[in-house]
Design an enzyme around this catalytic site. Structure first.
Site, PDB file in Angstrom:
ATOM      1  N   GLU A 257       0.154  48.344  78.038  1.00 34.62           N
ATOM      2  CA  GLU A 257      -1.104  48.325  78.793  1.00 34.62           C
ATOM      3  C   GLU A 257      -1.290  46.954  79.418  1.00 34.62           C
ATOM      4  OE1 GLU A 257      -3.953  48.683  75.687  1.00 34.62           O
ATOM      5  OE2 GLU A 257      -3.293  50.681  75.129  1.00 34.62           O
ATOM      6  N   LYS A 259      -3.070  43.503  79.856  1.00 41.17           N
ATOM      7  CA  LYS A 259      -3.910  42.668  78.994  1.00 41.17           C
ATOM      8  C   LYS A 259      -5.000  42.091  79.893  1.00 41.17           C
ATOM      9  CE  LYS A 259      -3.689  38.981  75.547  1.00 41.17           C
ATOM     10  NZ  LYS A 259      -4.978  38.423  75.836  1.00 41.17           N
ATOM     11  N   ARG A 264     -13.828  40.659  74.248  1.00 42.30           N
ATOM     12  CA  ARG A 264     -13.751  41.885  73.457  1.00 42.30           C
ATOM     13  C   ARG A 264     -15.140  42.449  73.166  1.00 42.30           C
ATOM     14  NH1 ARG A 264      -9.287  42.709  69.723  1.00 42.30           N
ATOM     15  NH2 ARG A 264      -9.287  44.925  69.229  1.00 42.30           N
ATOM     16  N   ARG A 279     -16.605  40.057  69.581  1.00 42.86           N
ATOM     17  CA  ARG A 279     -15.440  39.849  68.726  1.00 42.86           C
ATOM     18  C   ARG A 279     -15.832  39.228  67.391  1.00 42.86           C
ATOM     19  NH1 ARG A 279      -9.744  37.978  70.691  1.00 42.86           N
ATOM     20  NH2 ARG A 279      -8.890  37.331  68.711  1.00 42.86           N
ATOM     21  N   GLU A 309     -12.381  45.692  76.443  1.00 42.02           N
ATOM     22  CA  GLU A 309     -12.482  44.323  76.954  1.00 42.02           C
ATOM     23  C   GLU A 309     -13.408  44.342  78.176  1.00 42.02           C
ATOM     24  OE1 GLU A 309     -10.766  41.809  75.465  1.00 42.02           O
ATOM     25  OE2 GLU A 309     -10.375  40.281  76.988  1.00 42.02           O
ATOM     26  N   PHE A 349      -9.814  50.589  75.484  1.00 44.92           N
ATOM     27  CA  PHE A 349      -8.418  50.867  75.122  1.00 44.92           C
ATOM     28  C   PHE A 349      -8.241  51.513  73.755  1.00 44.92           C
ATOM     29  CE2 PHE A 349      -9.104  46.204  74.818  1.00 44.92           C
ATOM     30  CZ  PHE A 349      -9.081  46.068  73.432  1.00 44.92           C
ATOM     31  N   ARG A 424      -3.466  41.165  62.235  1.00 42.92           N
ATOM     32  CA  ARG A 424      -2.668  40.683  63.350  1.00 42.92           C
ATOM     33  C   ARG A 424      -1.223  40.978  62.967  1.00 42.92           C
ATOM     34  NH1 ARG A 424      -4.082  36.827  66.923  1.00 42.92           N
ATOM     35  NH2 ARG A 424      -5.803  35.990  65.725  1.00 42.92           N
ATOM     36  N   LYS A 430       1.465  40.728  72.318  1.00 44.91           N
ATOM     37  CA  LYS A 430       0.953  40.314  73.633  1.00 44.91           C
ATOM     38  C   LYS A 430       1.984  39.448  74.327  1.00 44.91           C
ATOM     39  CE  LYS A 430      -1.620  36.632  71.332  1.00 44.91           C
ATOM     40  NZ  LYS A 430      -2.875  36.041  70.964  1.00 44.91           N
TER      41      LYS A 430
END
Ligand code: AMP
Length: 566
Positions: A257, A259, A264, A279, A309, A349, A424, A430
């Site tokens: 996708e 970025k 966020r 976020r 986002e 997303f 994470r 990313k």
């Protein structure tokens, strides 16, 4: 009702944990405490040991800055604020400072309630209730009210208790207990598997609630915990991939996708009610009425939790600088005017919850299908394309398209992966063109010289150790600030100061600097064992929270990666 546990007992356990070197032993000591306290105290104690008063998702905050704390201590002791700062310089610890200052005035008077014994002892819940009442006060007179409550606590506790009350009050408990240890202690105390504790923590974002459920009904009670509307969960996070080839060899066929370069947002829709969280899991609904409207109009689900986002766009629909998006997030006044000046697009997303059902364990591609089904795209809200491919050339094209459109790069996701709140990992990678930056917590600063004596500069940066909850220094960023920036930053940090010694100040880790650097080196000068070479400030990330701070594991990993590529 079972007997209430005294704050004295809690302090003794804190002391014991602080003096225990191994995390296994710490876990056992904590597990014993969790078993001893009453069901009502259990969630409070679970949060307290991690140094928090309220769960991280809650909008309650104790909100005691250094100023209020010193004033309360001065009033309780009759000392001047400068005397208190003097003691702080000497002890280097806010807790010791408070207990020493209070000892000075009460020596020989035995006014501490613990000397009276028995029922007058301060209980854990009483301390919590005072903090709660402090968090509830706002507006005119709130300062005085906070001070009064603190004074009450000072006058009701023994020196050791005062030390821990003070450290809790200013958010500096730091006994080395982080989420990992608490999770293991809950598992040990209530005989439930660690993975069940972990799972319910991901869904509820509240270890206090998890502890209380484990106590009440063991594994079964944990499995009945789920996502709840308007209780934000932590955002799933992304890892850097050094190259597209590495990403593909990690993932195989990837879900790719754009970025988007914005901020966020987690969206909770419950019938006609829409709540937005940043976020940092702050409630930002009021600042973004246009996004609320777009969700109401275009999301057909009756109830849903969505991830996306928000991006500020110009008159041609191209993304504006990231700082512009943040202006919208900080707004408290003139919201409608700013909304017209800086329009946002919400790129959705992910979907974690739909009409009463938790979706986080579904594979990404299936979640995406459900997301698409319930969103009608228009110019304010959209679900962008997800490309499934294992062809590096195709990814490169998507990447170049994203950059041409003014965005940051691409996200390369594992199409089979669940949504893992707060994690994470390799399921979200990313790829950006710019050199990797680090998100680090500011833990200290220094008053300047000459023209800059009234400015805080030279900021001490730290990464995070998730096992202990401690912040480990990795360097300082000192150059490249304008006077205007320094003045703004000084304003931000002033209220976070927990200790001053000469020109050095220690601040509560709340503000995140995104920092670029030349290289990571091994170093004995900093507590993390690493140092950044030539760090420079890229952005003050007011949108990010302490959970976003890079872990020591990540710093080690980058260090090793850099050695391999040299
Ligand atoms: P970073 O802030 O560099 O760690 O990158 C991760 C962030 O990129 C996420 O937290 C999102 O705010 C943002 N982002 C932009 N587009 C996407 C996307 N398609 N999927 C996930 N995150 C995205």
């Amino acid at each position: 009702m079972a007997n209430m546990t005294s704050f004295r007992e809690f302090s003794q356990v804190c002391r014991l944990i602080e003096n225990t070197p191994g995390s296994l032993d710490m876990t056992t000591i904590l597990a014993e405490l969790l078993l001893r306290v009453t069901p009502e105290e259990l969630p409070v104690v679970t949060h307290f040991v991690m140094g928090e008063v309220f769960p991280a998702w809650s909008s309650e905050e104790v909100g005691i800055g250094a100023g209020i704390f010193y004033t309360a201590l001065a009033k309780s002791t009759g000392l001047n604020i400068s005397d208190i700062k003097e003691i702080l310089r000497d002890t280097g610890d806010i807790g010791k400072t408070a207990s020493r200052a209070l000892k000075k005035v009460t020596s020989g008077q035995s006014t501490f309630s613990s000397f009276l014994g028995g029922s007058n002892e301060l209980s854990i819940l009483e301390v919590f209730e005072r903090f709660w009442s402090i968090s509830r006060t706002s507006g005119k007179g709130s300062q005085a009210n906070k001070i009064k409550n603190l004074q009450y606590l000072f006058s009701s506790a023994s020196p050791q208790e005062i030390s821990y009350i003070s450290r809790l009050a200013v958010g500096e408990l730091r006994i080395g207990v982080g989420e990992g240890i608490v999770r293991d202690a809950i598992s040990e105390a209530f005989d439930v598997p660690v993975k069940d504790v972990e799972r319910s923590f991901m869904l509820t974002n509240d270890l206090g609630l998890v502890a209380a459920s484990a106590h009440k009904g063991g594994k079964d009670a944990l499995s009945s915990l789920g996502l709840e509307l308007n209780r934000p969960i932590r955002m799933m996070l992304a890892q850097v991939t050094p190259s597209l080839d590495v990403a593909l060899s990690d993932i195989g066929t990837a879900a790719v996708e754009w970025k988007f370069d914005g901020a966020r947002v987690q969206i909770h829709k419950q019938g006609g009610n829409v709540t937005l969280f940043s976020r940092k899991l702050e409630n930002i609904t009021e600042s973004l009425p246009d996004i609320v409207e777009a969700v109401k109009n275009n999301v057909s689900a009756d109830s849903a939790i969505l991830d996306g986002e928000a991006v500020a766009i110009d008159e041609h629909g191209r993304p504006r600088a990231f700082q512009e998006t943040l202006k919208r997030f900080r707004r408290k006044y003139d919201i409608d005017i700013t909304a017209r000046e800086i329009p946002l697009v919400l790129n959705l997303f992910d979907i974690m919850y739909l009409n009463g059902e938790d979706l986080i364990e579904l594979p990404l591609v299936q979640r995406r299908e459900k997301l698409k089904e319930c969103v009608a795209n228009d110019e304010r809200i959209r679900v962008d394309t997800l490309y499934l491919t294992d062809d590096p050339e195709k990814i490169l094209n998507i990447y170049n398209d994203a950059l041409r459109a003014g965005h940051e790069g691409v996200m390369i996701k594992n199409p089979d992966s669940p949504y893992s709140p707060g994690k994470r990992g390799k399921n979200w990678l990313k790829k950006k063109p710019v050199m990797e930056t680090l998100d680090l917590a500011v833990i200290g600063a220094e008053w300047g010289y000459g023209r800059r004596t009234s400015f805080l500069g030279s900021y001490a940066l730290a990464c995070h150790d998730p096992d202990t909850g401690l912040f480990l220094p990795v360097g300082r960023v000192a150059t490249g600030f304008s006077d205007e920036q320094l003045s703004e930053l000084t304003g931000m940090f002033k209220d976070l100061i927990v200790m001053e010694s000469g020109t050095q100040v220690e601040v509560r880790p709340e503000i995140i600097f995104e920092v670029a650097f030349e290289e990571i080196q091994k170093s004995t000068n900093y507590g993390s064992g690493y140092a950044l070479r030539f760090p420079r400030l890229v952005n003050v990330r007011i949108d990010k929270s302490i959970e976003d701070v890079e872990t020591i594991g990540r710093i080690e990993e980058l260090y090793l990666m850099q050695r391999q590529s040299n």
